[in-house]
Design a protein around this motif. Structure first.
Motif, PDB file in Angstrom:
ATOM      1  N   ASN A 181     -23.399 -28.688 -88.455  1.00 32.26           N
ATOM      2  CA  ASN A 181     -22.455 -30.044 -88.771  1.00 32.26           C
ATOM      3  C   ASN A 181     -21.051 -29.563 -88.399  1.00 32.26           C
ATOM      4  O   ASN A 181     -20.004 -30.303 -89.146  1.00 32.26           O
TER       5      ASN A 181
ATOM      6  N   GLN B 129     -22.730 -43.332 -80.528  1.00 29.14           N
ATOM      7  CA  GLN B 129     -21.880 -43.069 -81.606  1.00 29.14           C
ATOM      8  C   GLN B 129     -21.435 -41.534 -81.857  1.00 29.14           C
ATOM      9  O   GLN B 129     -21.035 -41.341 -82.900  1.00 29.14           O
ATOM     10  N   THR B 130     -21.913 -40.702 -81.122  1.00 28.28           N
ATOM     11  CA  THR B 130     -21.441 -39.514 -81.252  1.00 28.28           C
ATOM     12  C   THR B 130     -20.677 -38.800 -80.374  1.00 28.28           C
ATOM     13  O   THR B 130     -20.400 -39.455 -79.139  1.00 28.28           O
TER      14      THR B 130
ATOM     15  N   LYS C   9     -16.914 -33.937 -89.233  1.00 27.62           N
ATOM     16  CA  LYS C   9     -17.013 -35.394 -89.556  1.00 27.62           C
ATOM     17  C   LYS C   9     -16.265 -35.806 -90.954  1.00 27.62           C
ATOM     18  O   LYS C   9     -16.525 -35.408 -91.909  1.00 27.62           O
TER      19      LYS C   9
ATOM     20  N   ALA D  28     -27.397 -44.681 -81.732  1.00 26.71           N
ATOM     21  CA  ALA D  28     -26.872 -43.159 -82.051  1.00 26.71           C
ATOM     22  C   ALA D  28     -26.263 -42.458 -80.973  1.00 26.71           C
ATOM     23  O   ALA D  28     -25.467 -41.548 -81.453  1.00 26.71           O
ATOM     24  N   LYS D  29     -26.659 -42.366 -80.080  1.00 23.15           N
ATOM     25  CA  LYS D  29     -26.343 -41.443 -78.792  1.00 23.15           C
ATOM     26  C   LYS D  29     -24.895 -41.975 -78.375  1.00 23.15           C
ATOM     27  O   LYS D  29     -23.838 -41.007 -78.473  1.00 23.15           O
TER      28      LYS D  29
ATOM     29  N   LYS E 177     -22.512 -29.590 -81.417  1.00 23.23           N
ATOM     30  CA  LYS E 177     -22.486 -29.522 -82.697  1.00 23.23           C
ATOM     31  C   LYS E 177     -23.327 -28.269 -83.415  1.00 23.23           C
ATOM     32  O   LYS E 177     -24.339 -28.149 -82.665  1.00 23.23           O
TER      33      LYS E 177
ATOM     34  N   ASP F 127     -17.681 -46.091 -77.196  1.00 24.88           N
ATOM     35  CA  ASP F 127     -18.949 -45.255 -76.641  1.00 24.88           C
ATOM     36  C   ASP F 127     -18.435 -44.320 -75.690  1.00 24.88           C
ATOM     37  O   ASP F 127     -18.993 -43.256 -75.576  1.00 24.88           O
TER      38      ASP F 127
ATOM     39  N   TYR G 194     -18.380 -29.073 -85.165  1.00 23.93           N
ATOM     40  CA  TYR G 194     -18.032 -29.568 -84.051  1.00 23.93           C
ATOM     41  C   TYR G 194     -17.324 -28.492 -83.125  1.00 23.93           C
ATOM     42  O   TYR G 194     -16.223 -28.052 -83.649  1.00 23.93           O
TER      43      TYR G 194
ATOM     44  N   ARG H 189     -16.143 -40.383 -71.371  1.00 22.13           N
ATOM     45  CA  ARG H 189     -17.382 -39.486 -71.281  1.00 22.13           C
ATOM     46  C   ARG H 189     -17.820 -39.680 -69.886  1.00 22.13           C
ATOM     47  O   ARG H 189     -17.781 -40.571 -69.213  1.00 22.13           O
TER      48      ARG H 189
ATOM     49  N   VAL I   5     -20.623 -35.836 -79.398  1.00 16.91           N
ATOM     50  CA  VAL I   5     -21.393 -34.736 -78.656  1.00 16.91           C
ATOM     51  C   VAL I   5     -21.760 -35.196 -77.225  1.00 16.91           C
ATOM     52  O   VAL I   5     -22.184 -36.216 -76.937  1.00 16.91           O
TER      53      VAL I   5
END
Length: 139
Positions: free
Chosen positions: A46, A19-20, A87, A16-17, A43, A115, A48, A137, A22
């Motif tokens: 909902n 795929q964000t 999104k 989950a981390k 975010k 990622d 961004y 990232r 943020v």
């Protein structure tokens, strides 16, 4: 059984981390490939947003001289450059991006390529007429 459940929770949280959008992202100059900034995407409700977290161009006390309106002459660090992105499937769109070097604002969409790589497209009118950058990232 408890160990399997714990491993599954850990694996899901890592996925989950990754795929964000943020988090912190590094940007580079298109021509020189020198690091320009670290951008923080966050975010709220909902939606961004992104602000400049670190600046490597013009010094730490640089201001947005070419910005318009309430952003004019504000410090570059902390400057909100992406606003109102939502999104939409595997993309994030519907908002705007500010180029602090020119003071111009463009429509924007973001797409997580993997990622650690984010496609950032700013454009006027249609997506066909614009510019794409890829942000990495920050580790």
């Amino acid at each position: 059984m408890k160990h399997i459940f714990l491993l599954l929770i850990i694996a899901l949280s890592i996925t989950a981390k990754g795929q964000t959008i943020v988090g912190l992202w590094e940007t580079y100059d298109d021509k020189t490939n020198e690091k320009k900034a670290v951008i923080e995407i966050f975010k709220t409700n909902n939606i961004y947003f992104a602000k400049i977290f670190e600046n490597f161009v013009g010094g730490k006390n640089a201001t947005c001289e070419k910005c318009k309106g309430t952003k004019k002459d504000n410090p570059i660090i902390g400057l909100l450059i992406i606003e109102n992105i939502k999104k939409n499937g595997d993309e994030f769109d519907g908002g705007n991006i500010l180029d602090p070097e020119t003071g111009e604002t463009y429509k924007c969409y973001l797409k997580l390529m993997n990622d650690n790589k984010l496609k950032v497209r700013g454009f006027l009118g249609f997506s066909l007429f614009g510019r794409t950058q890829y942000w990495n990232r920050k580790e």
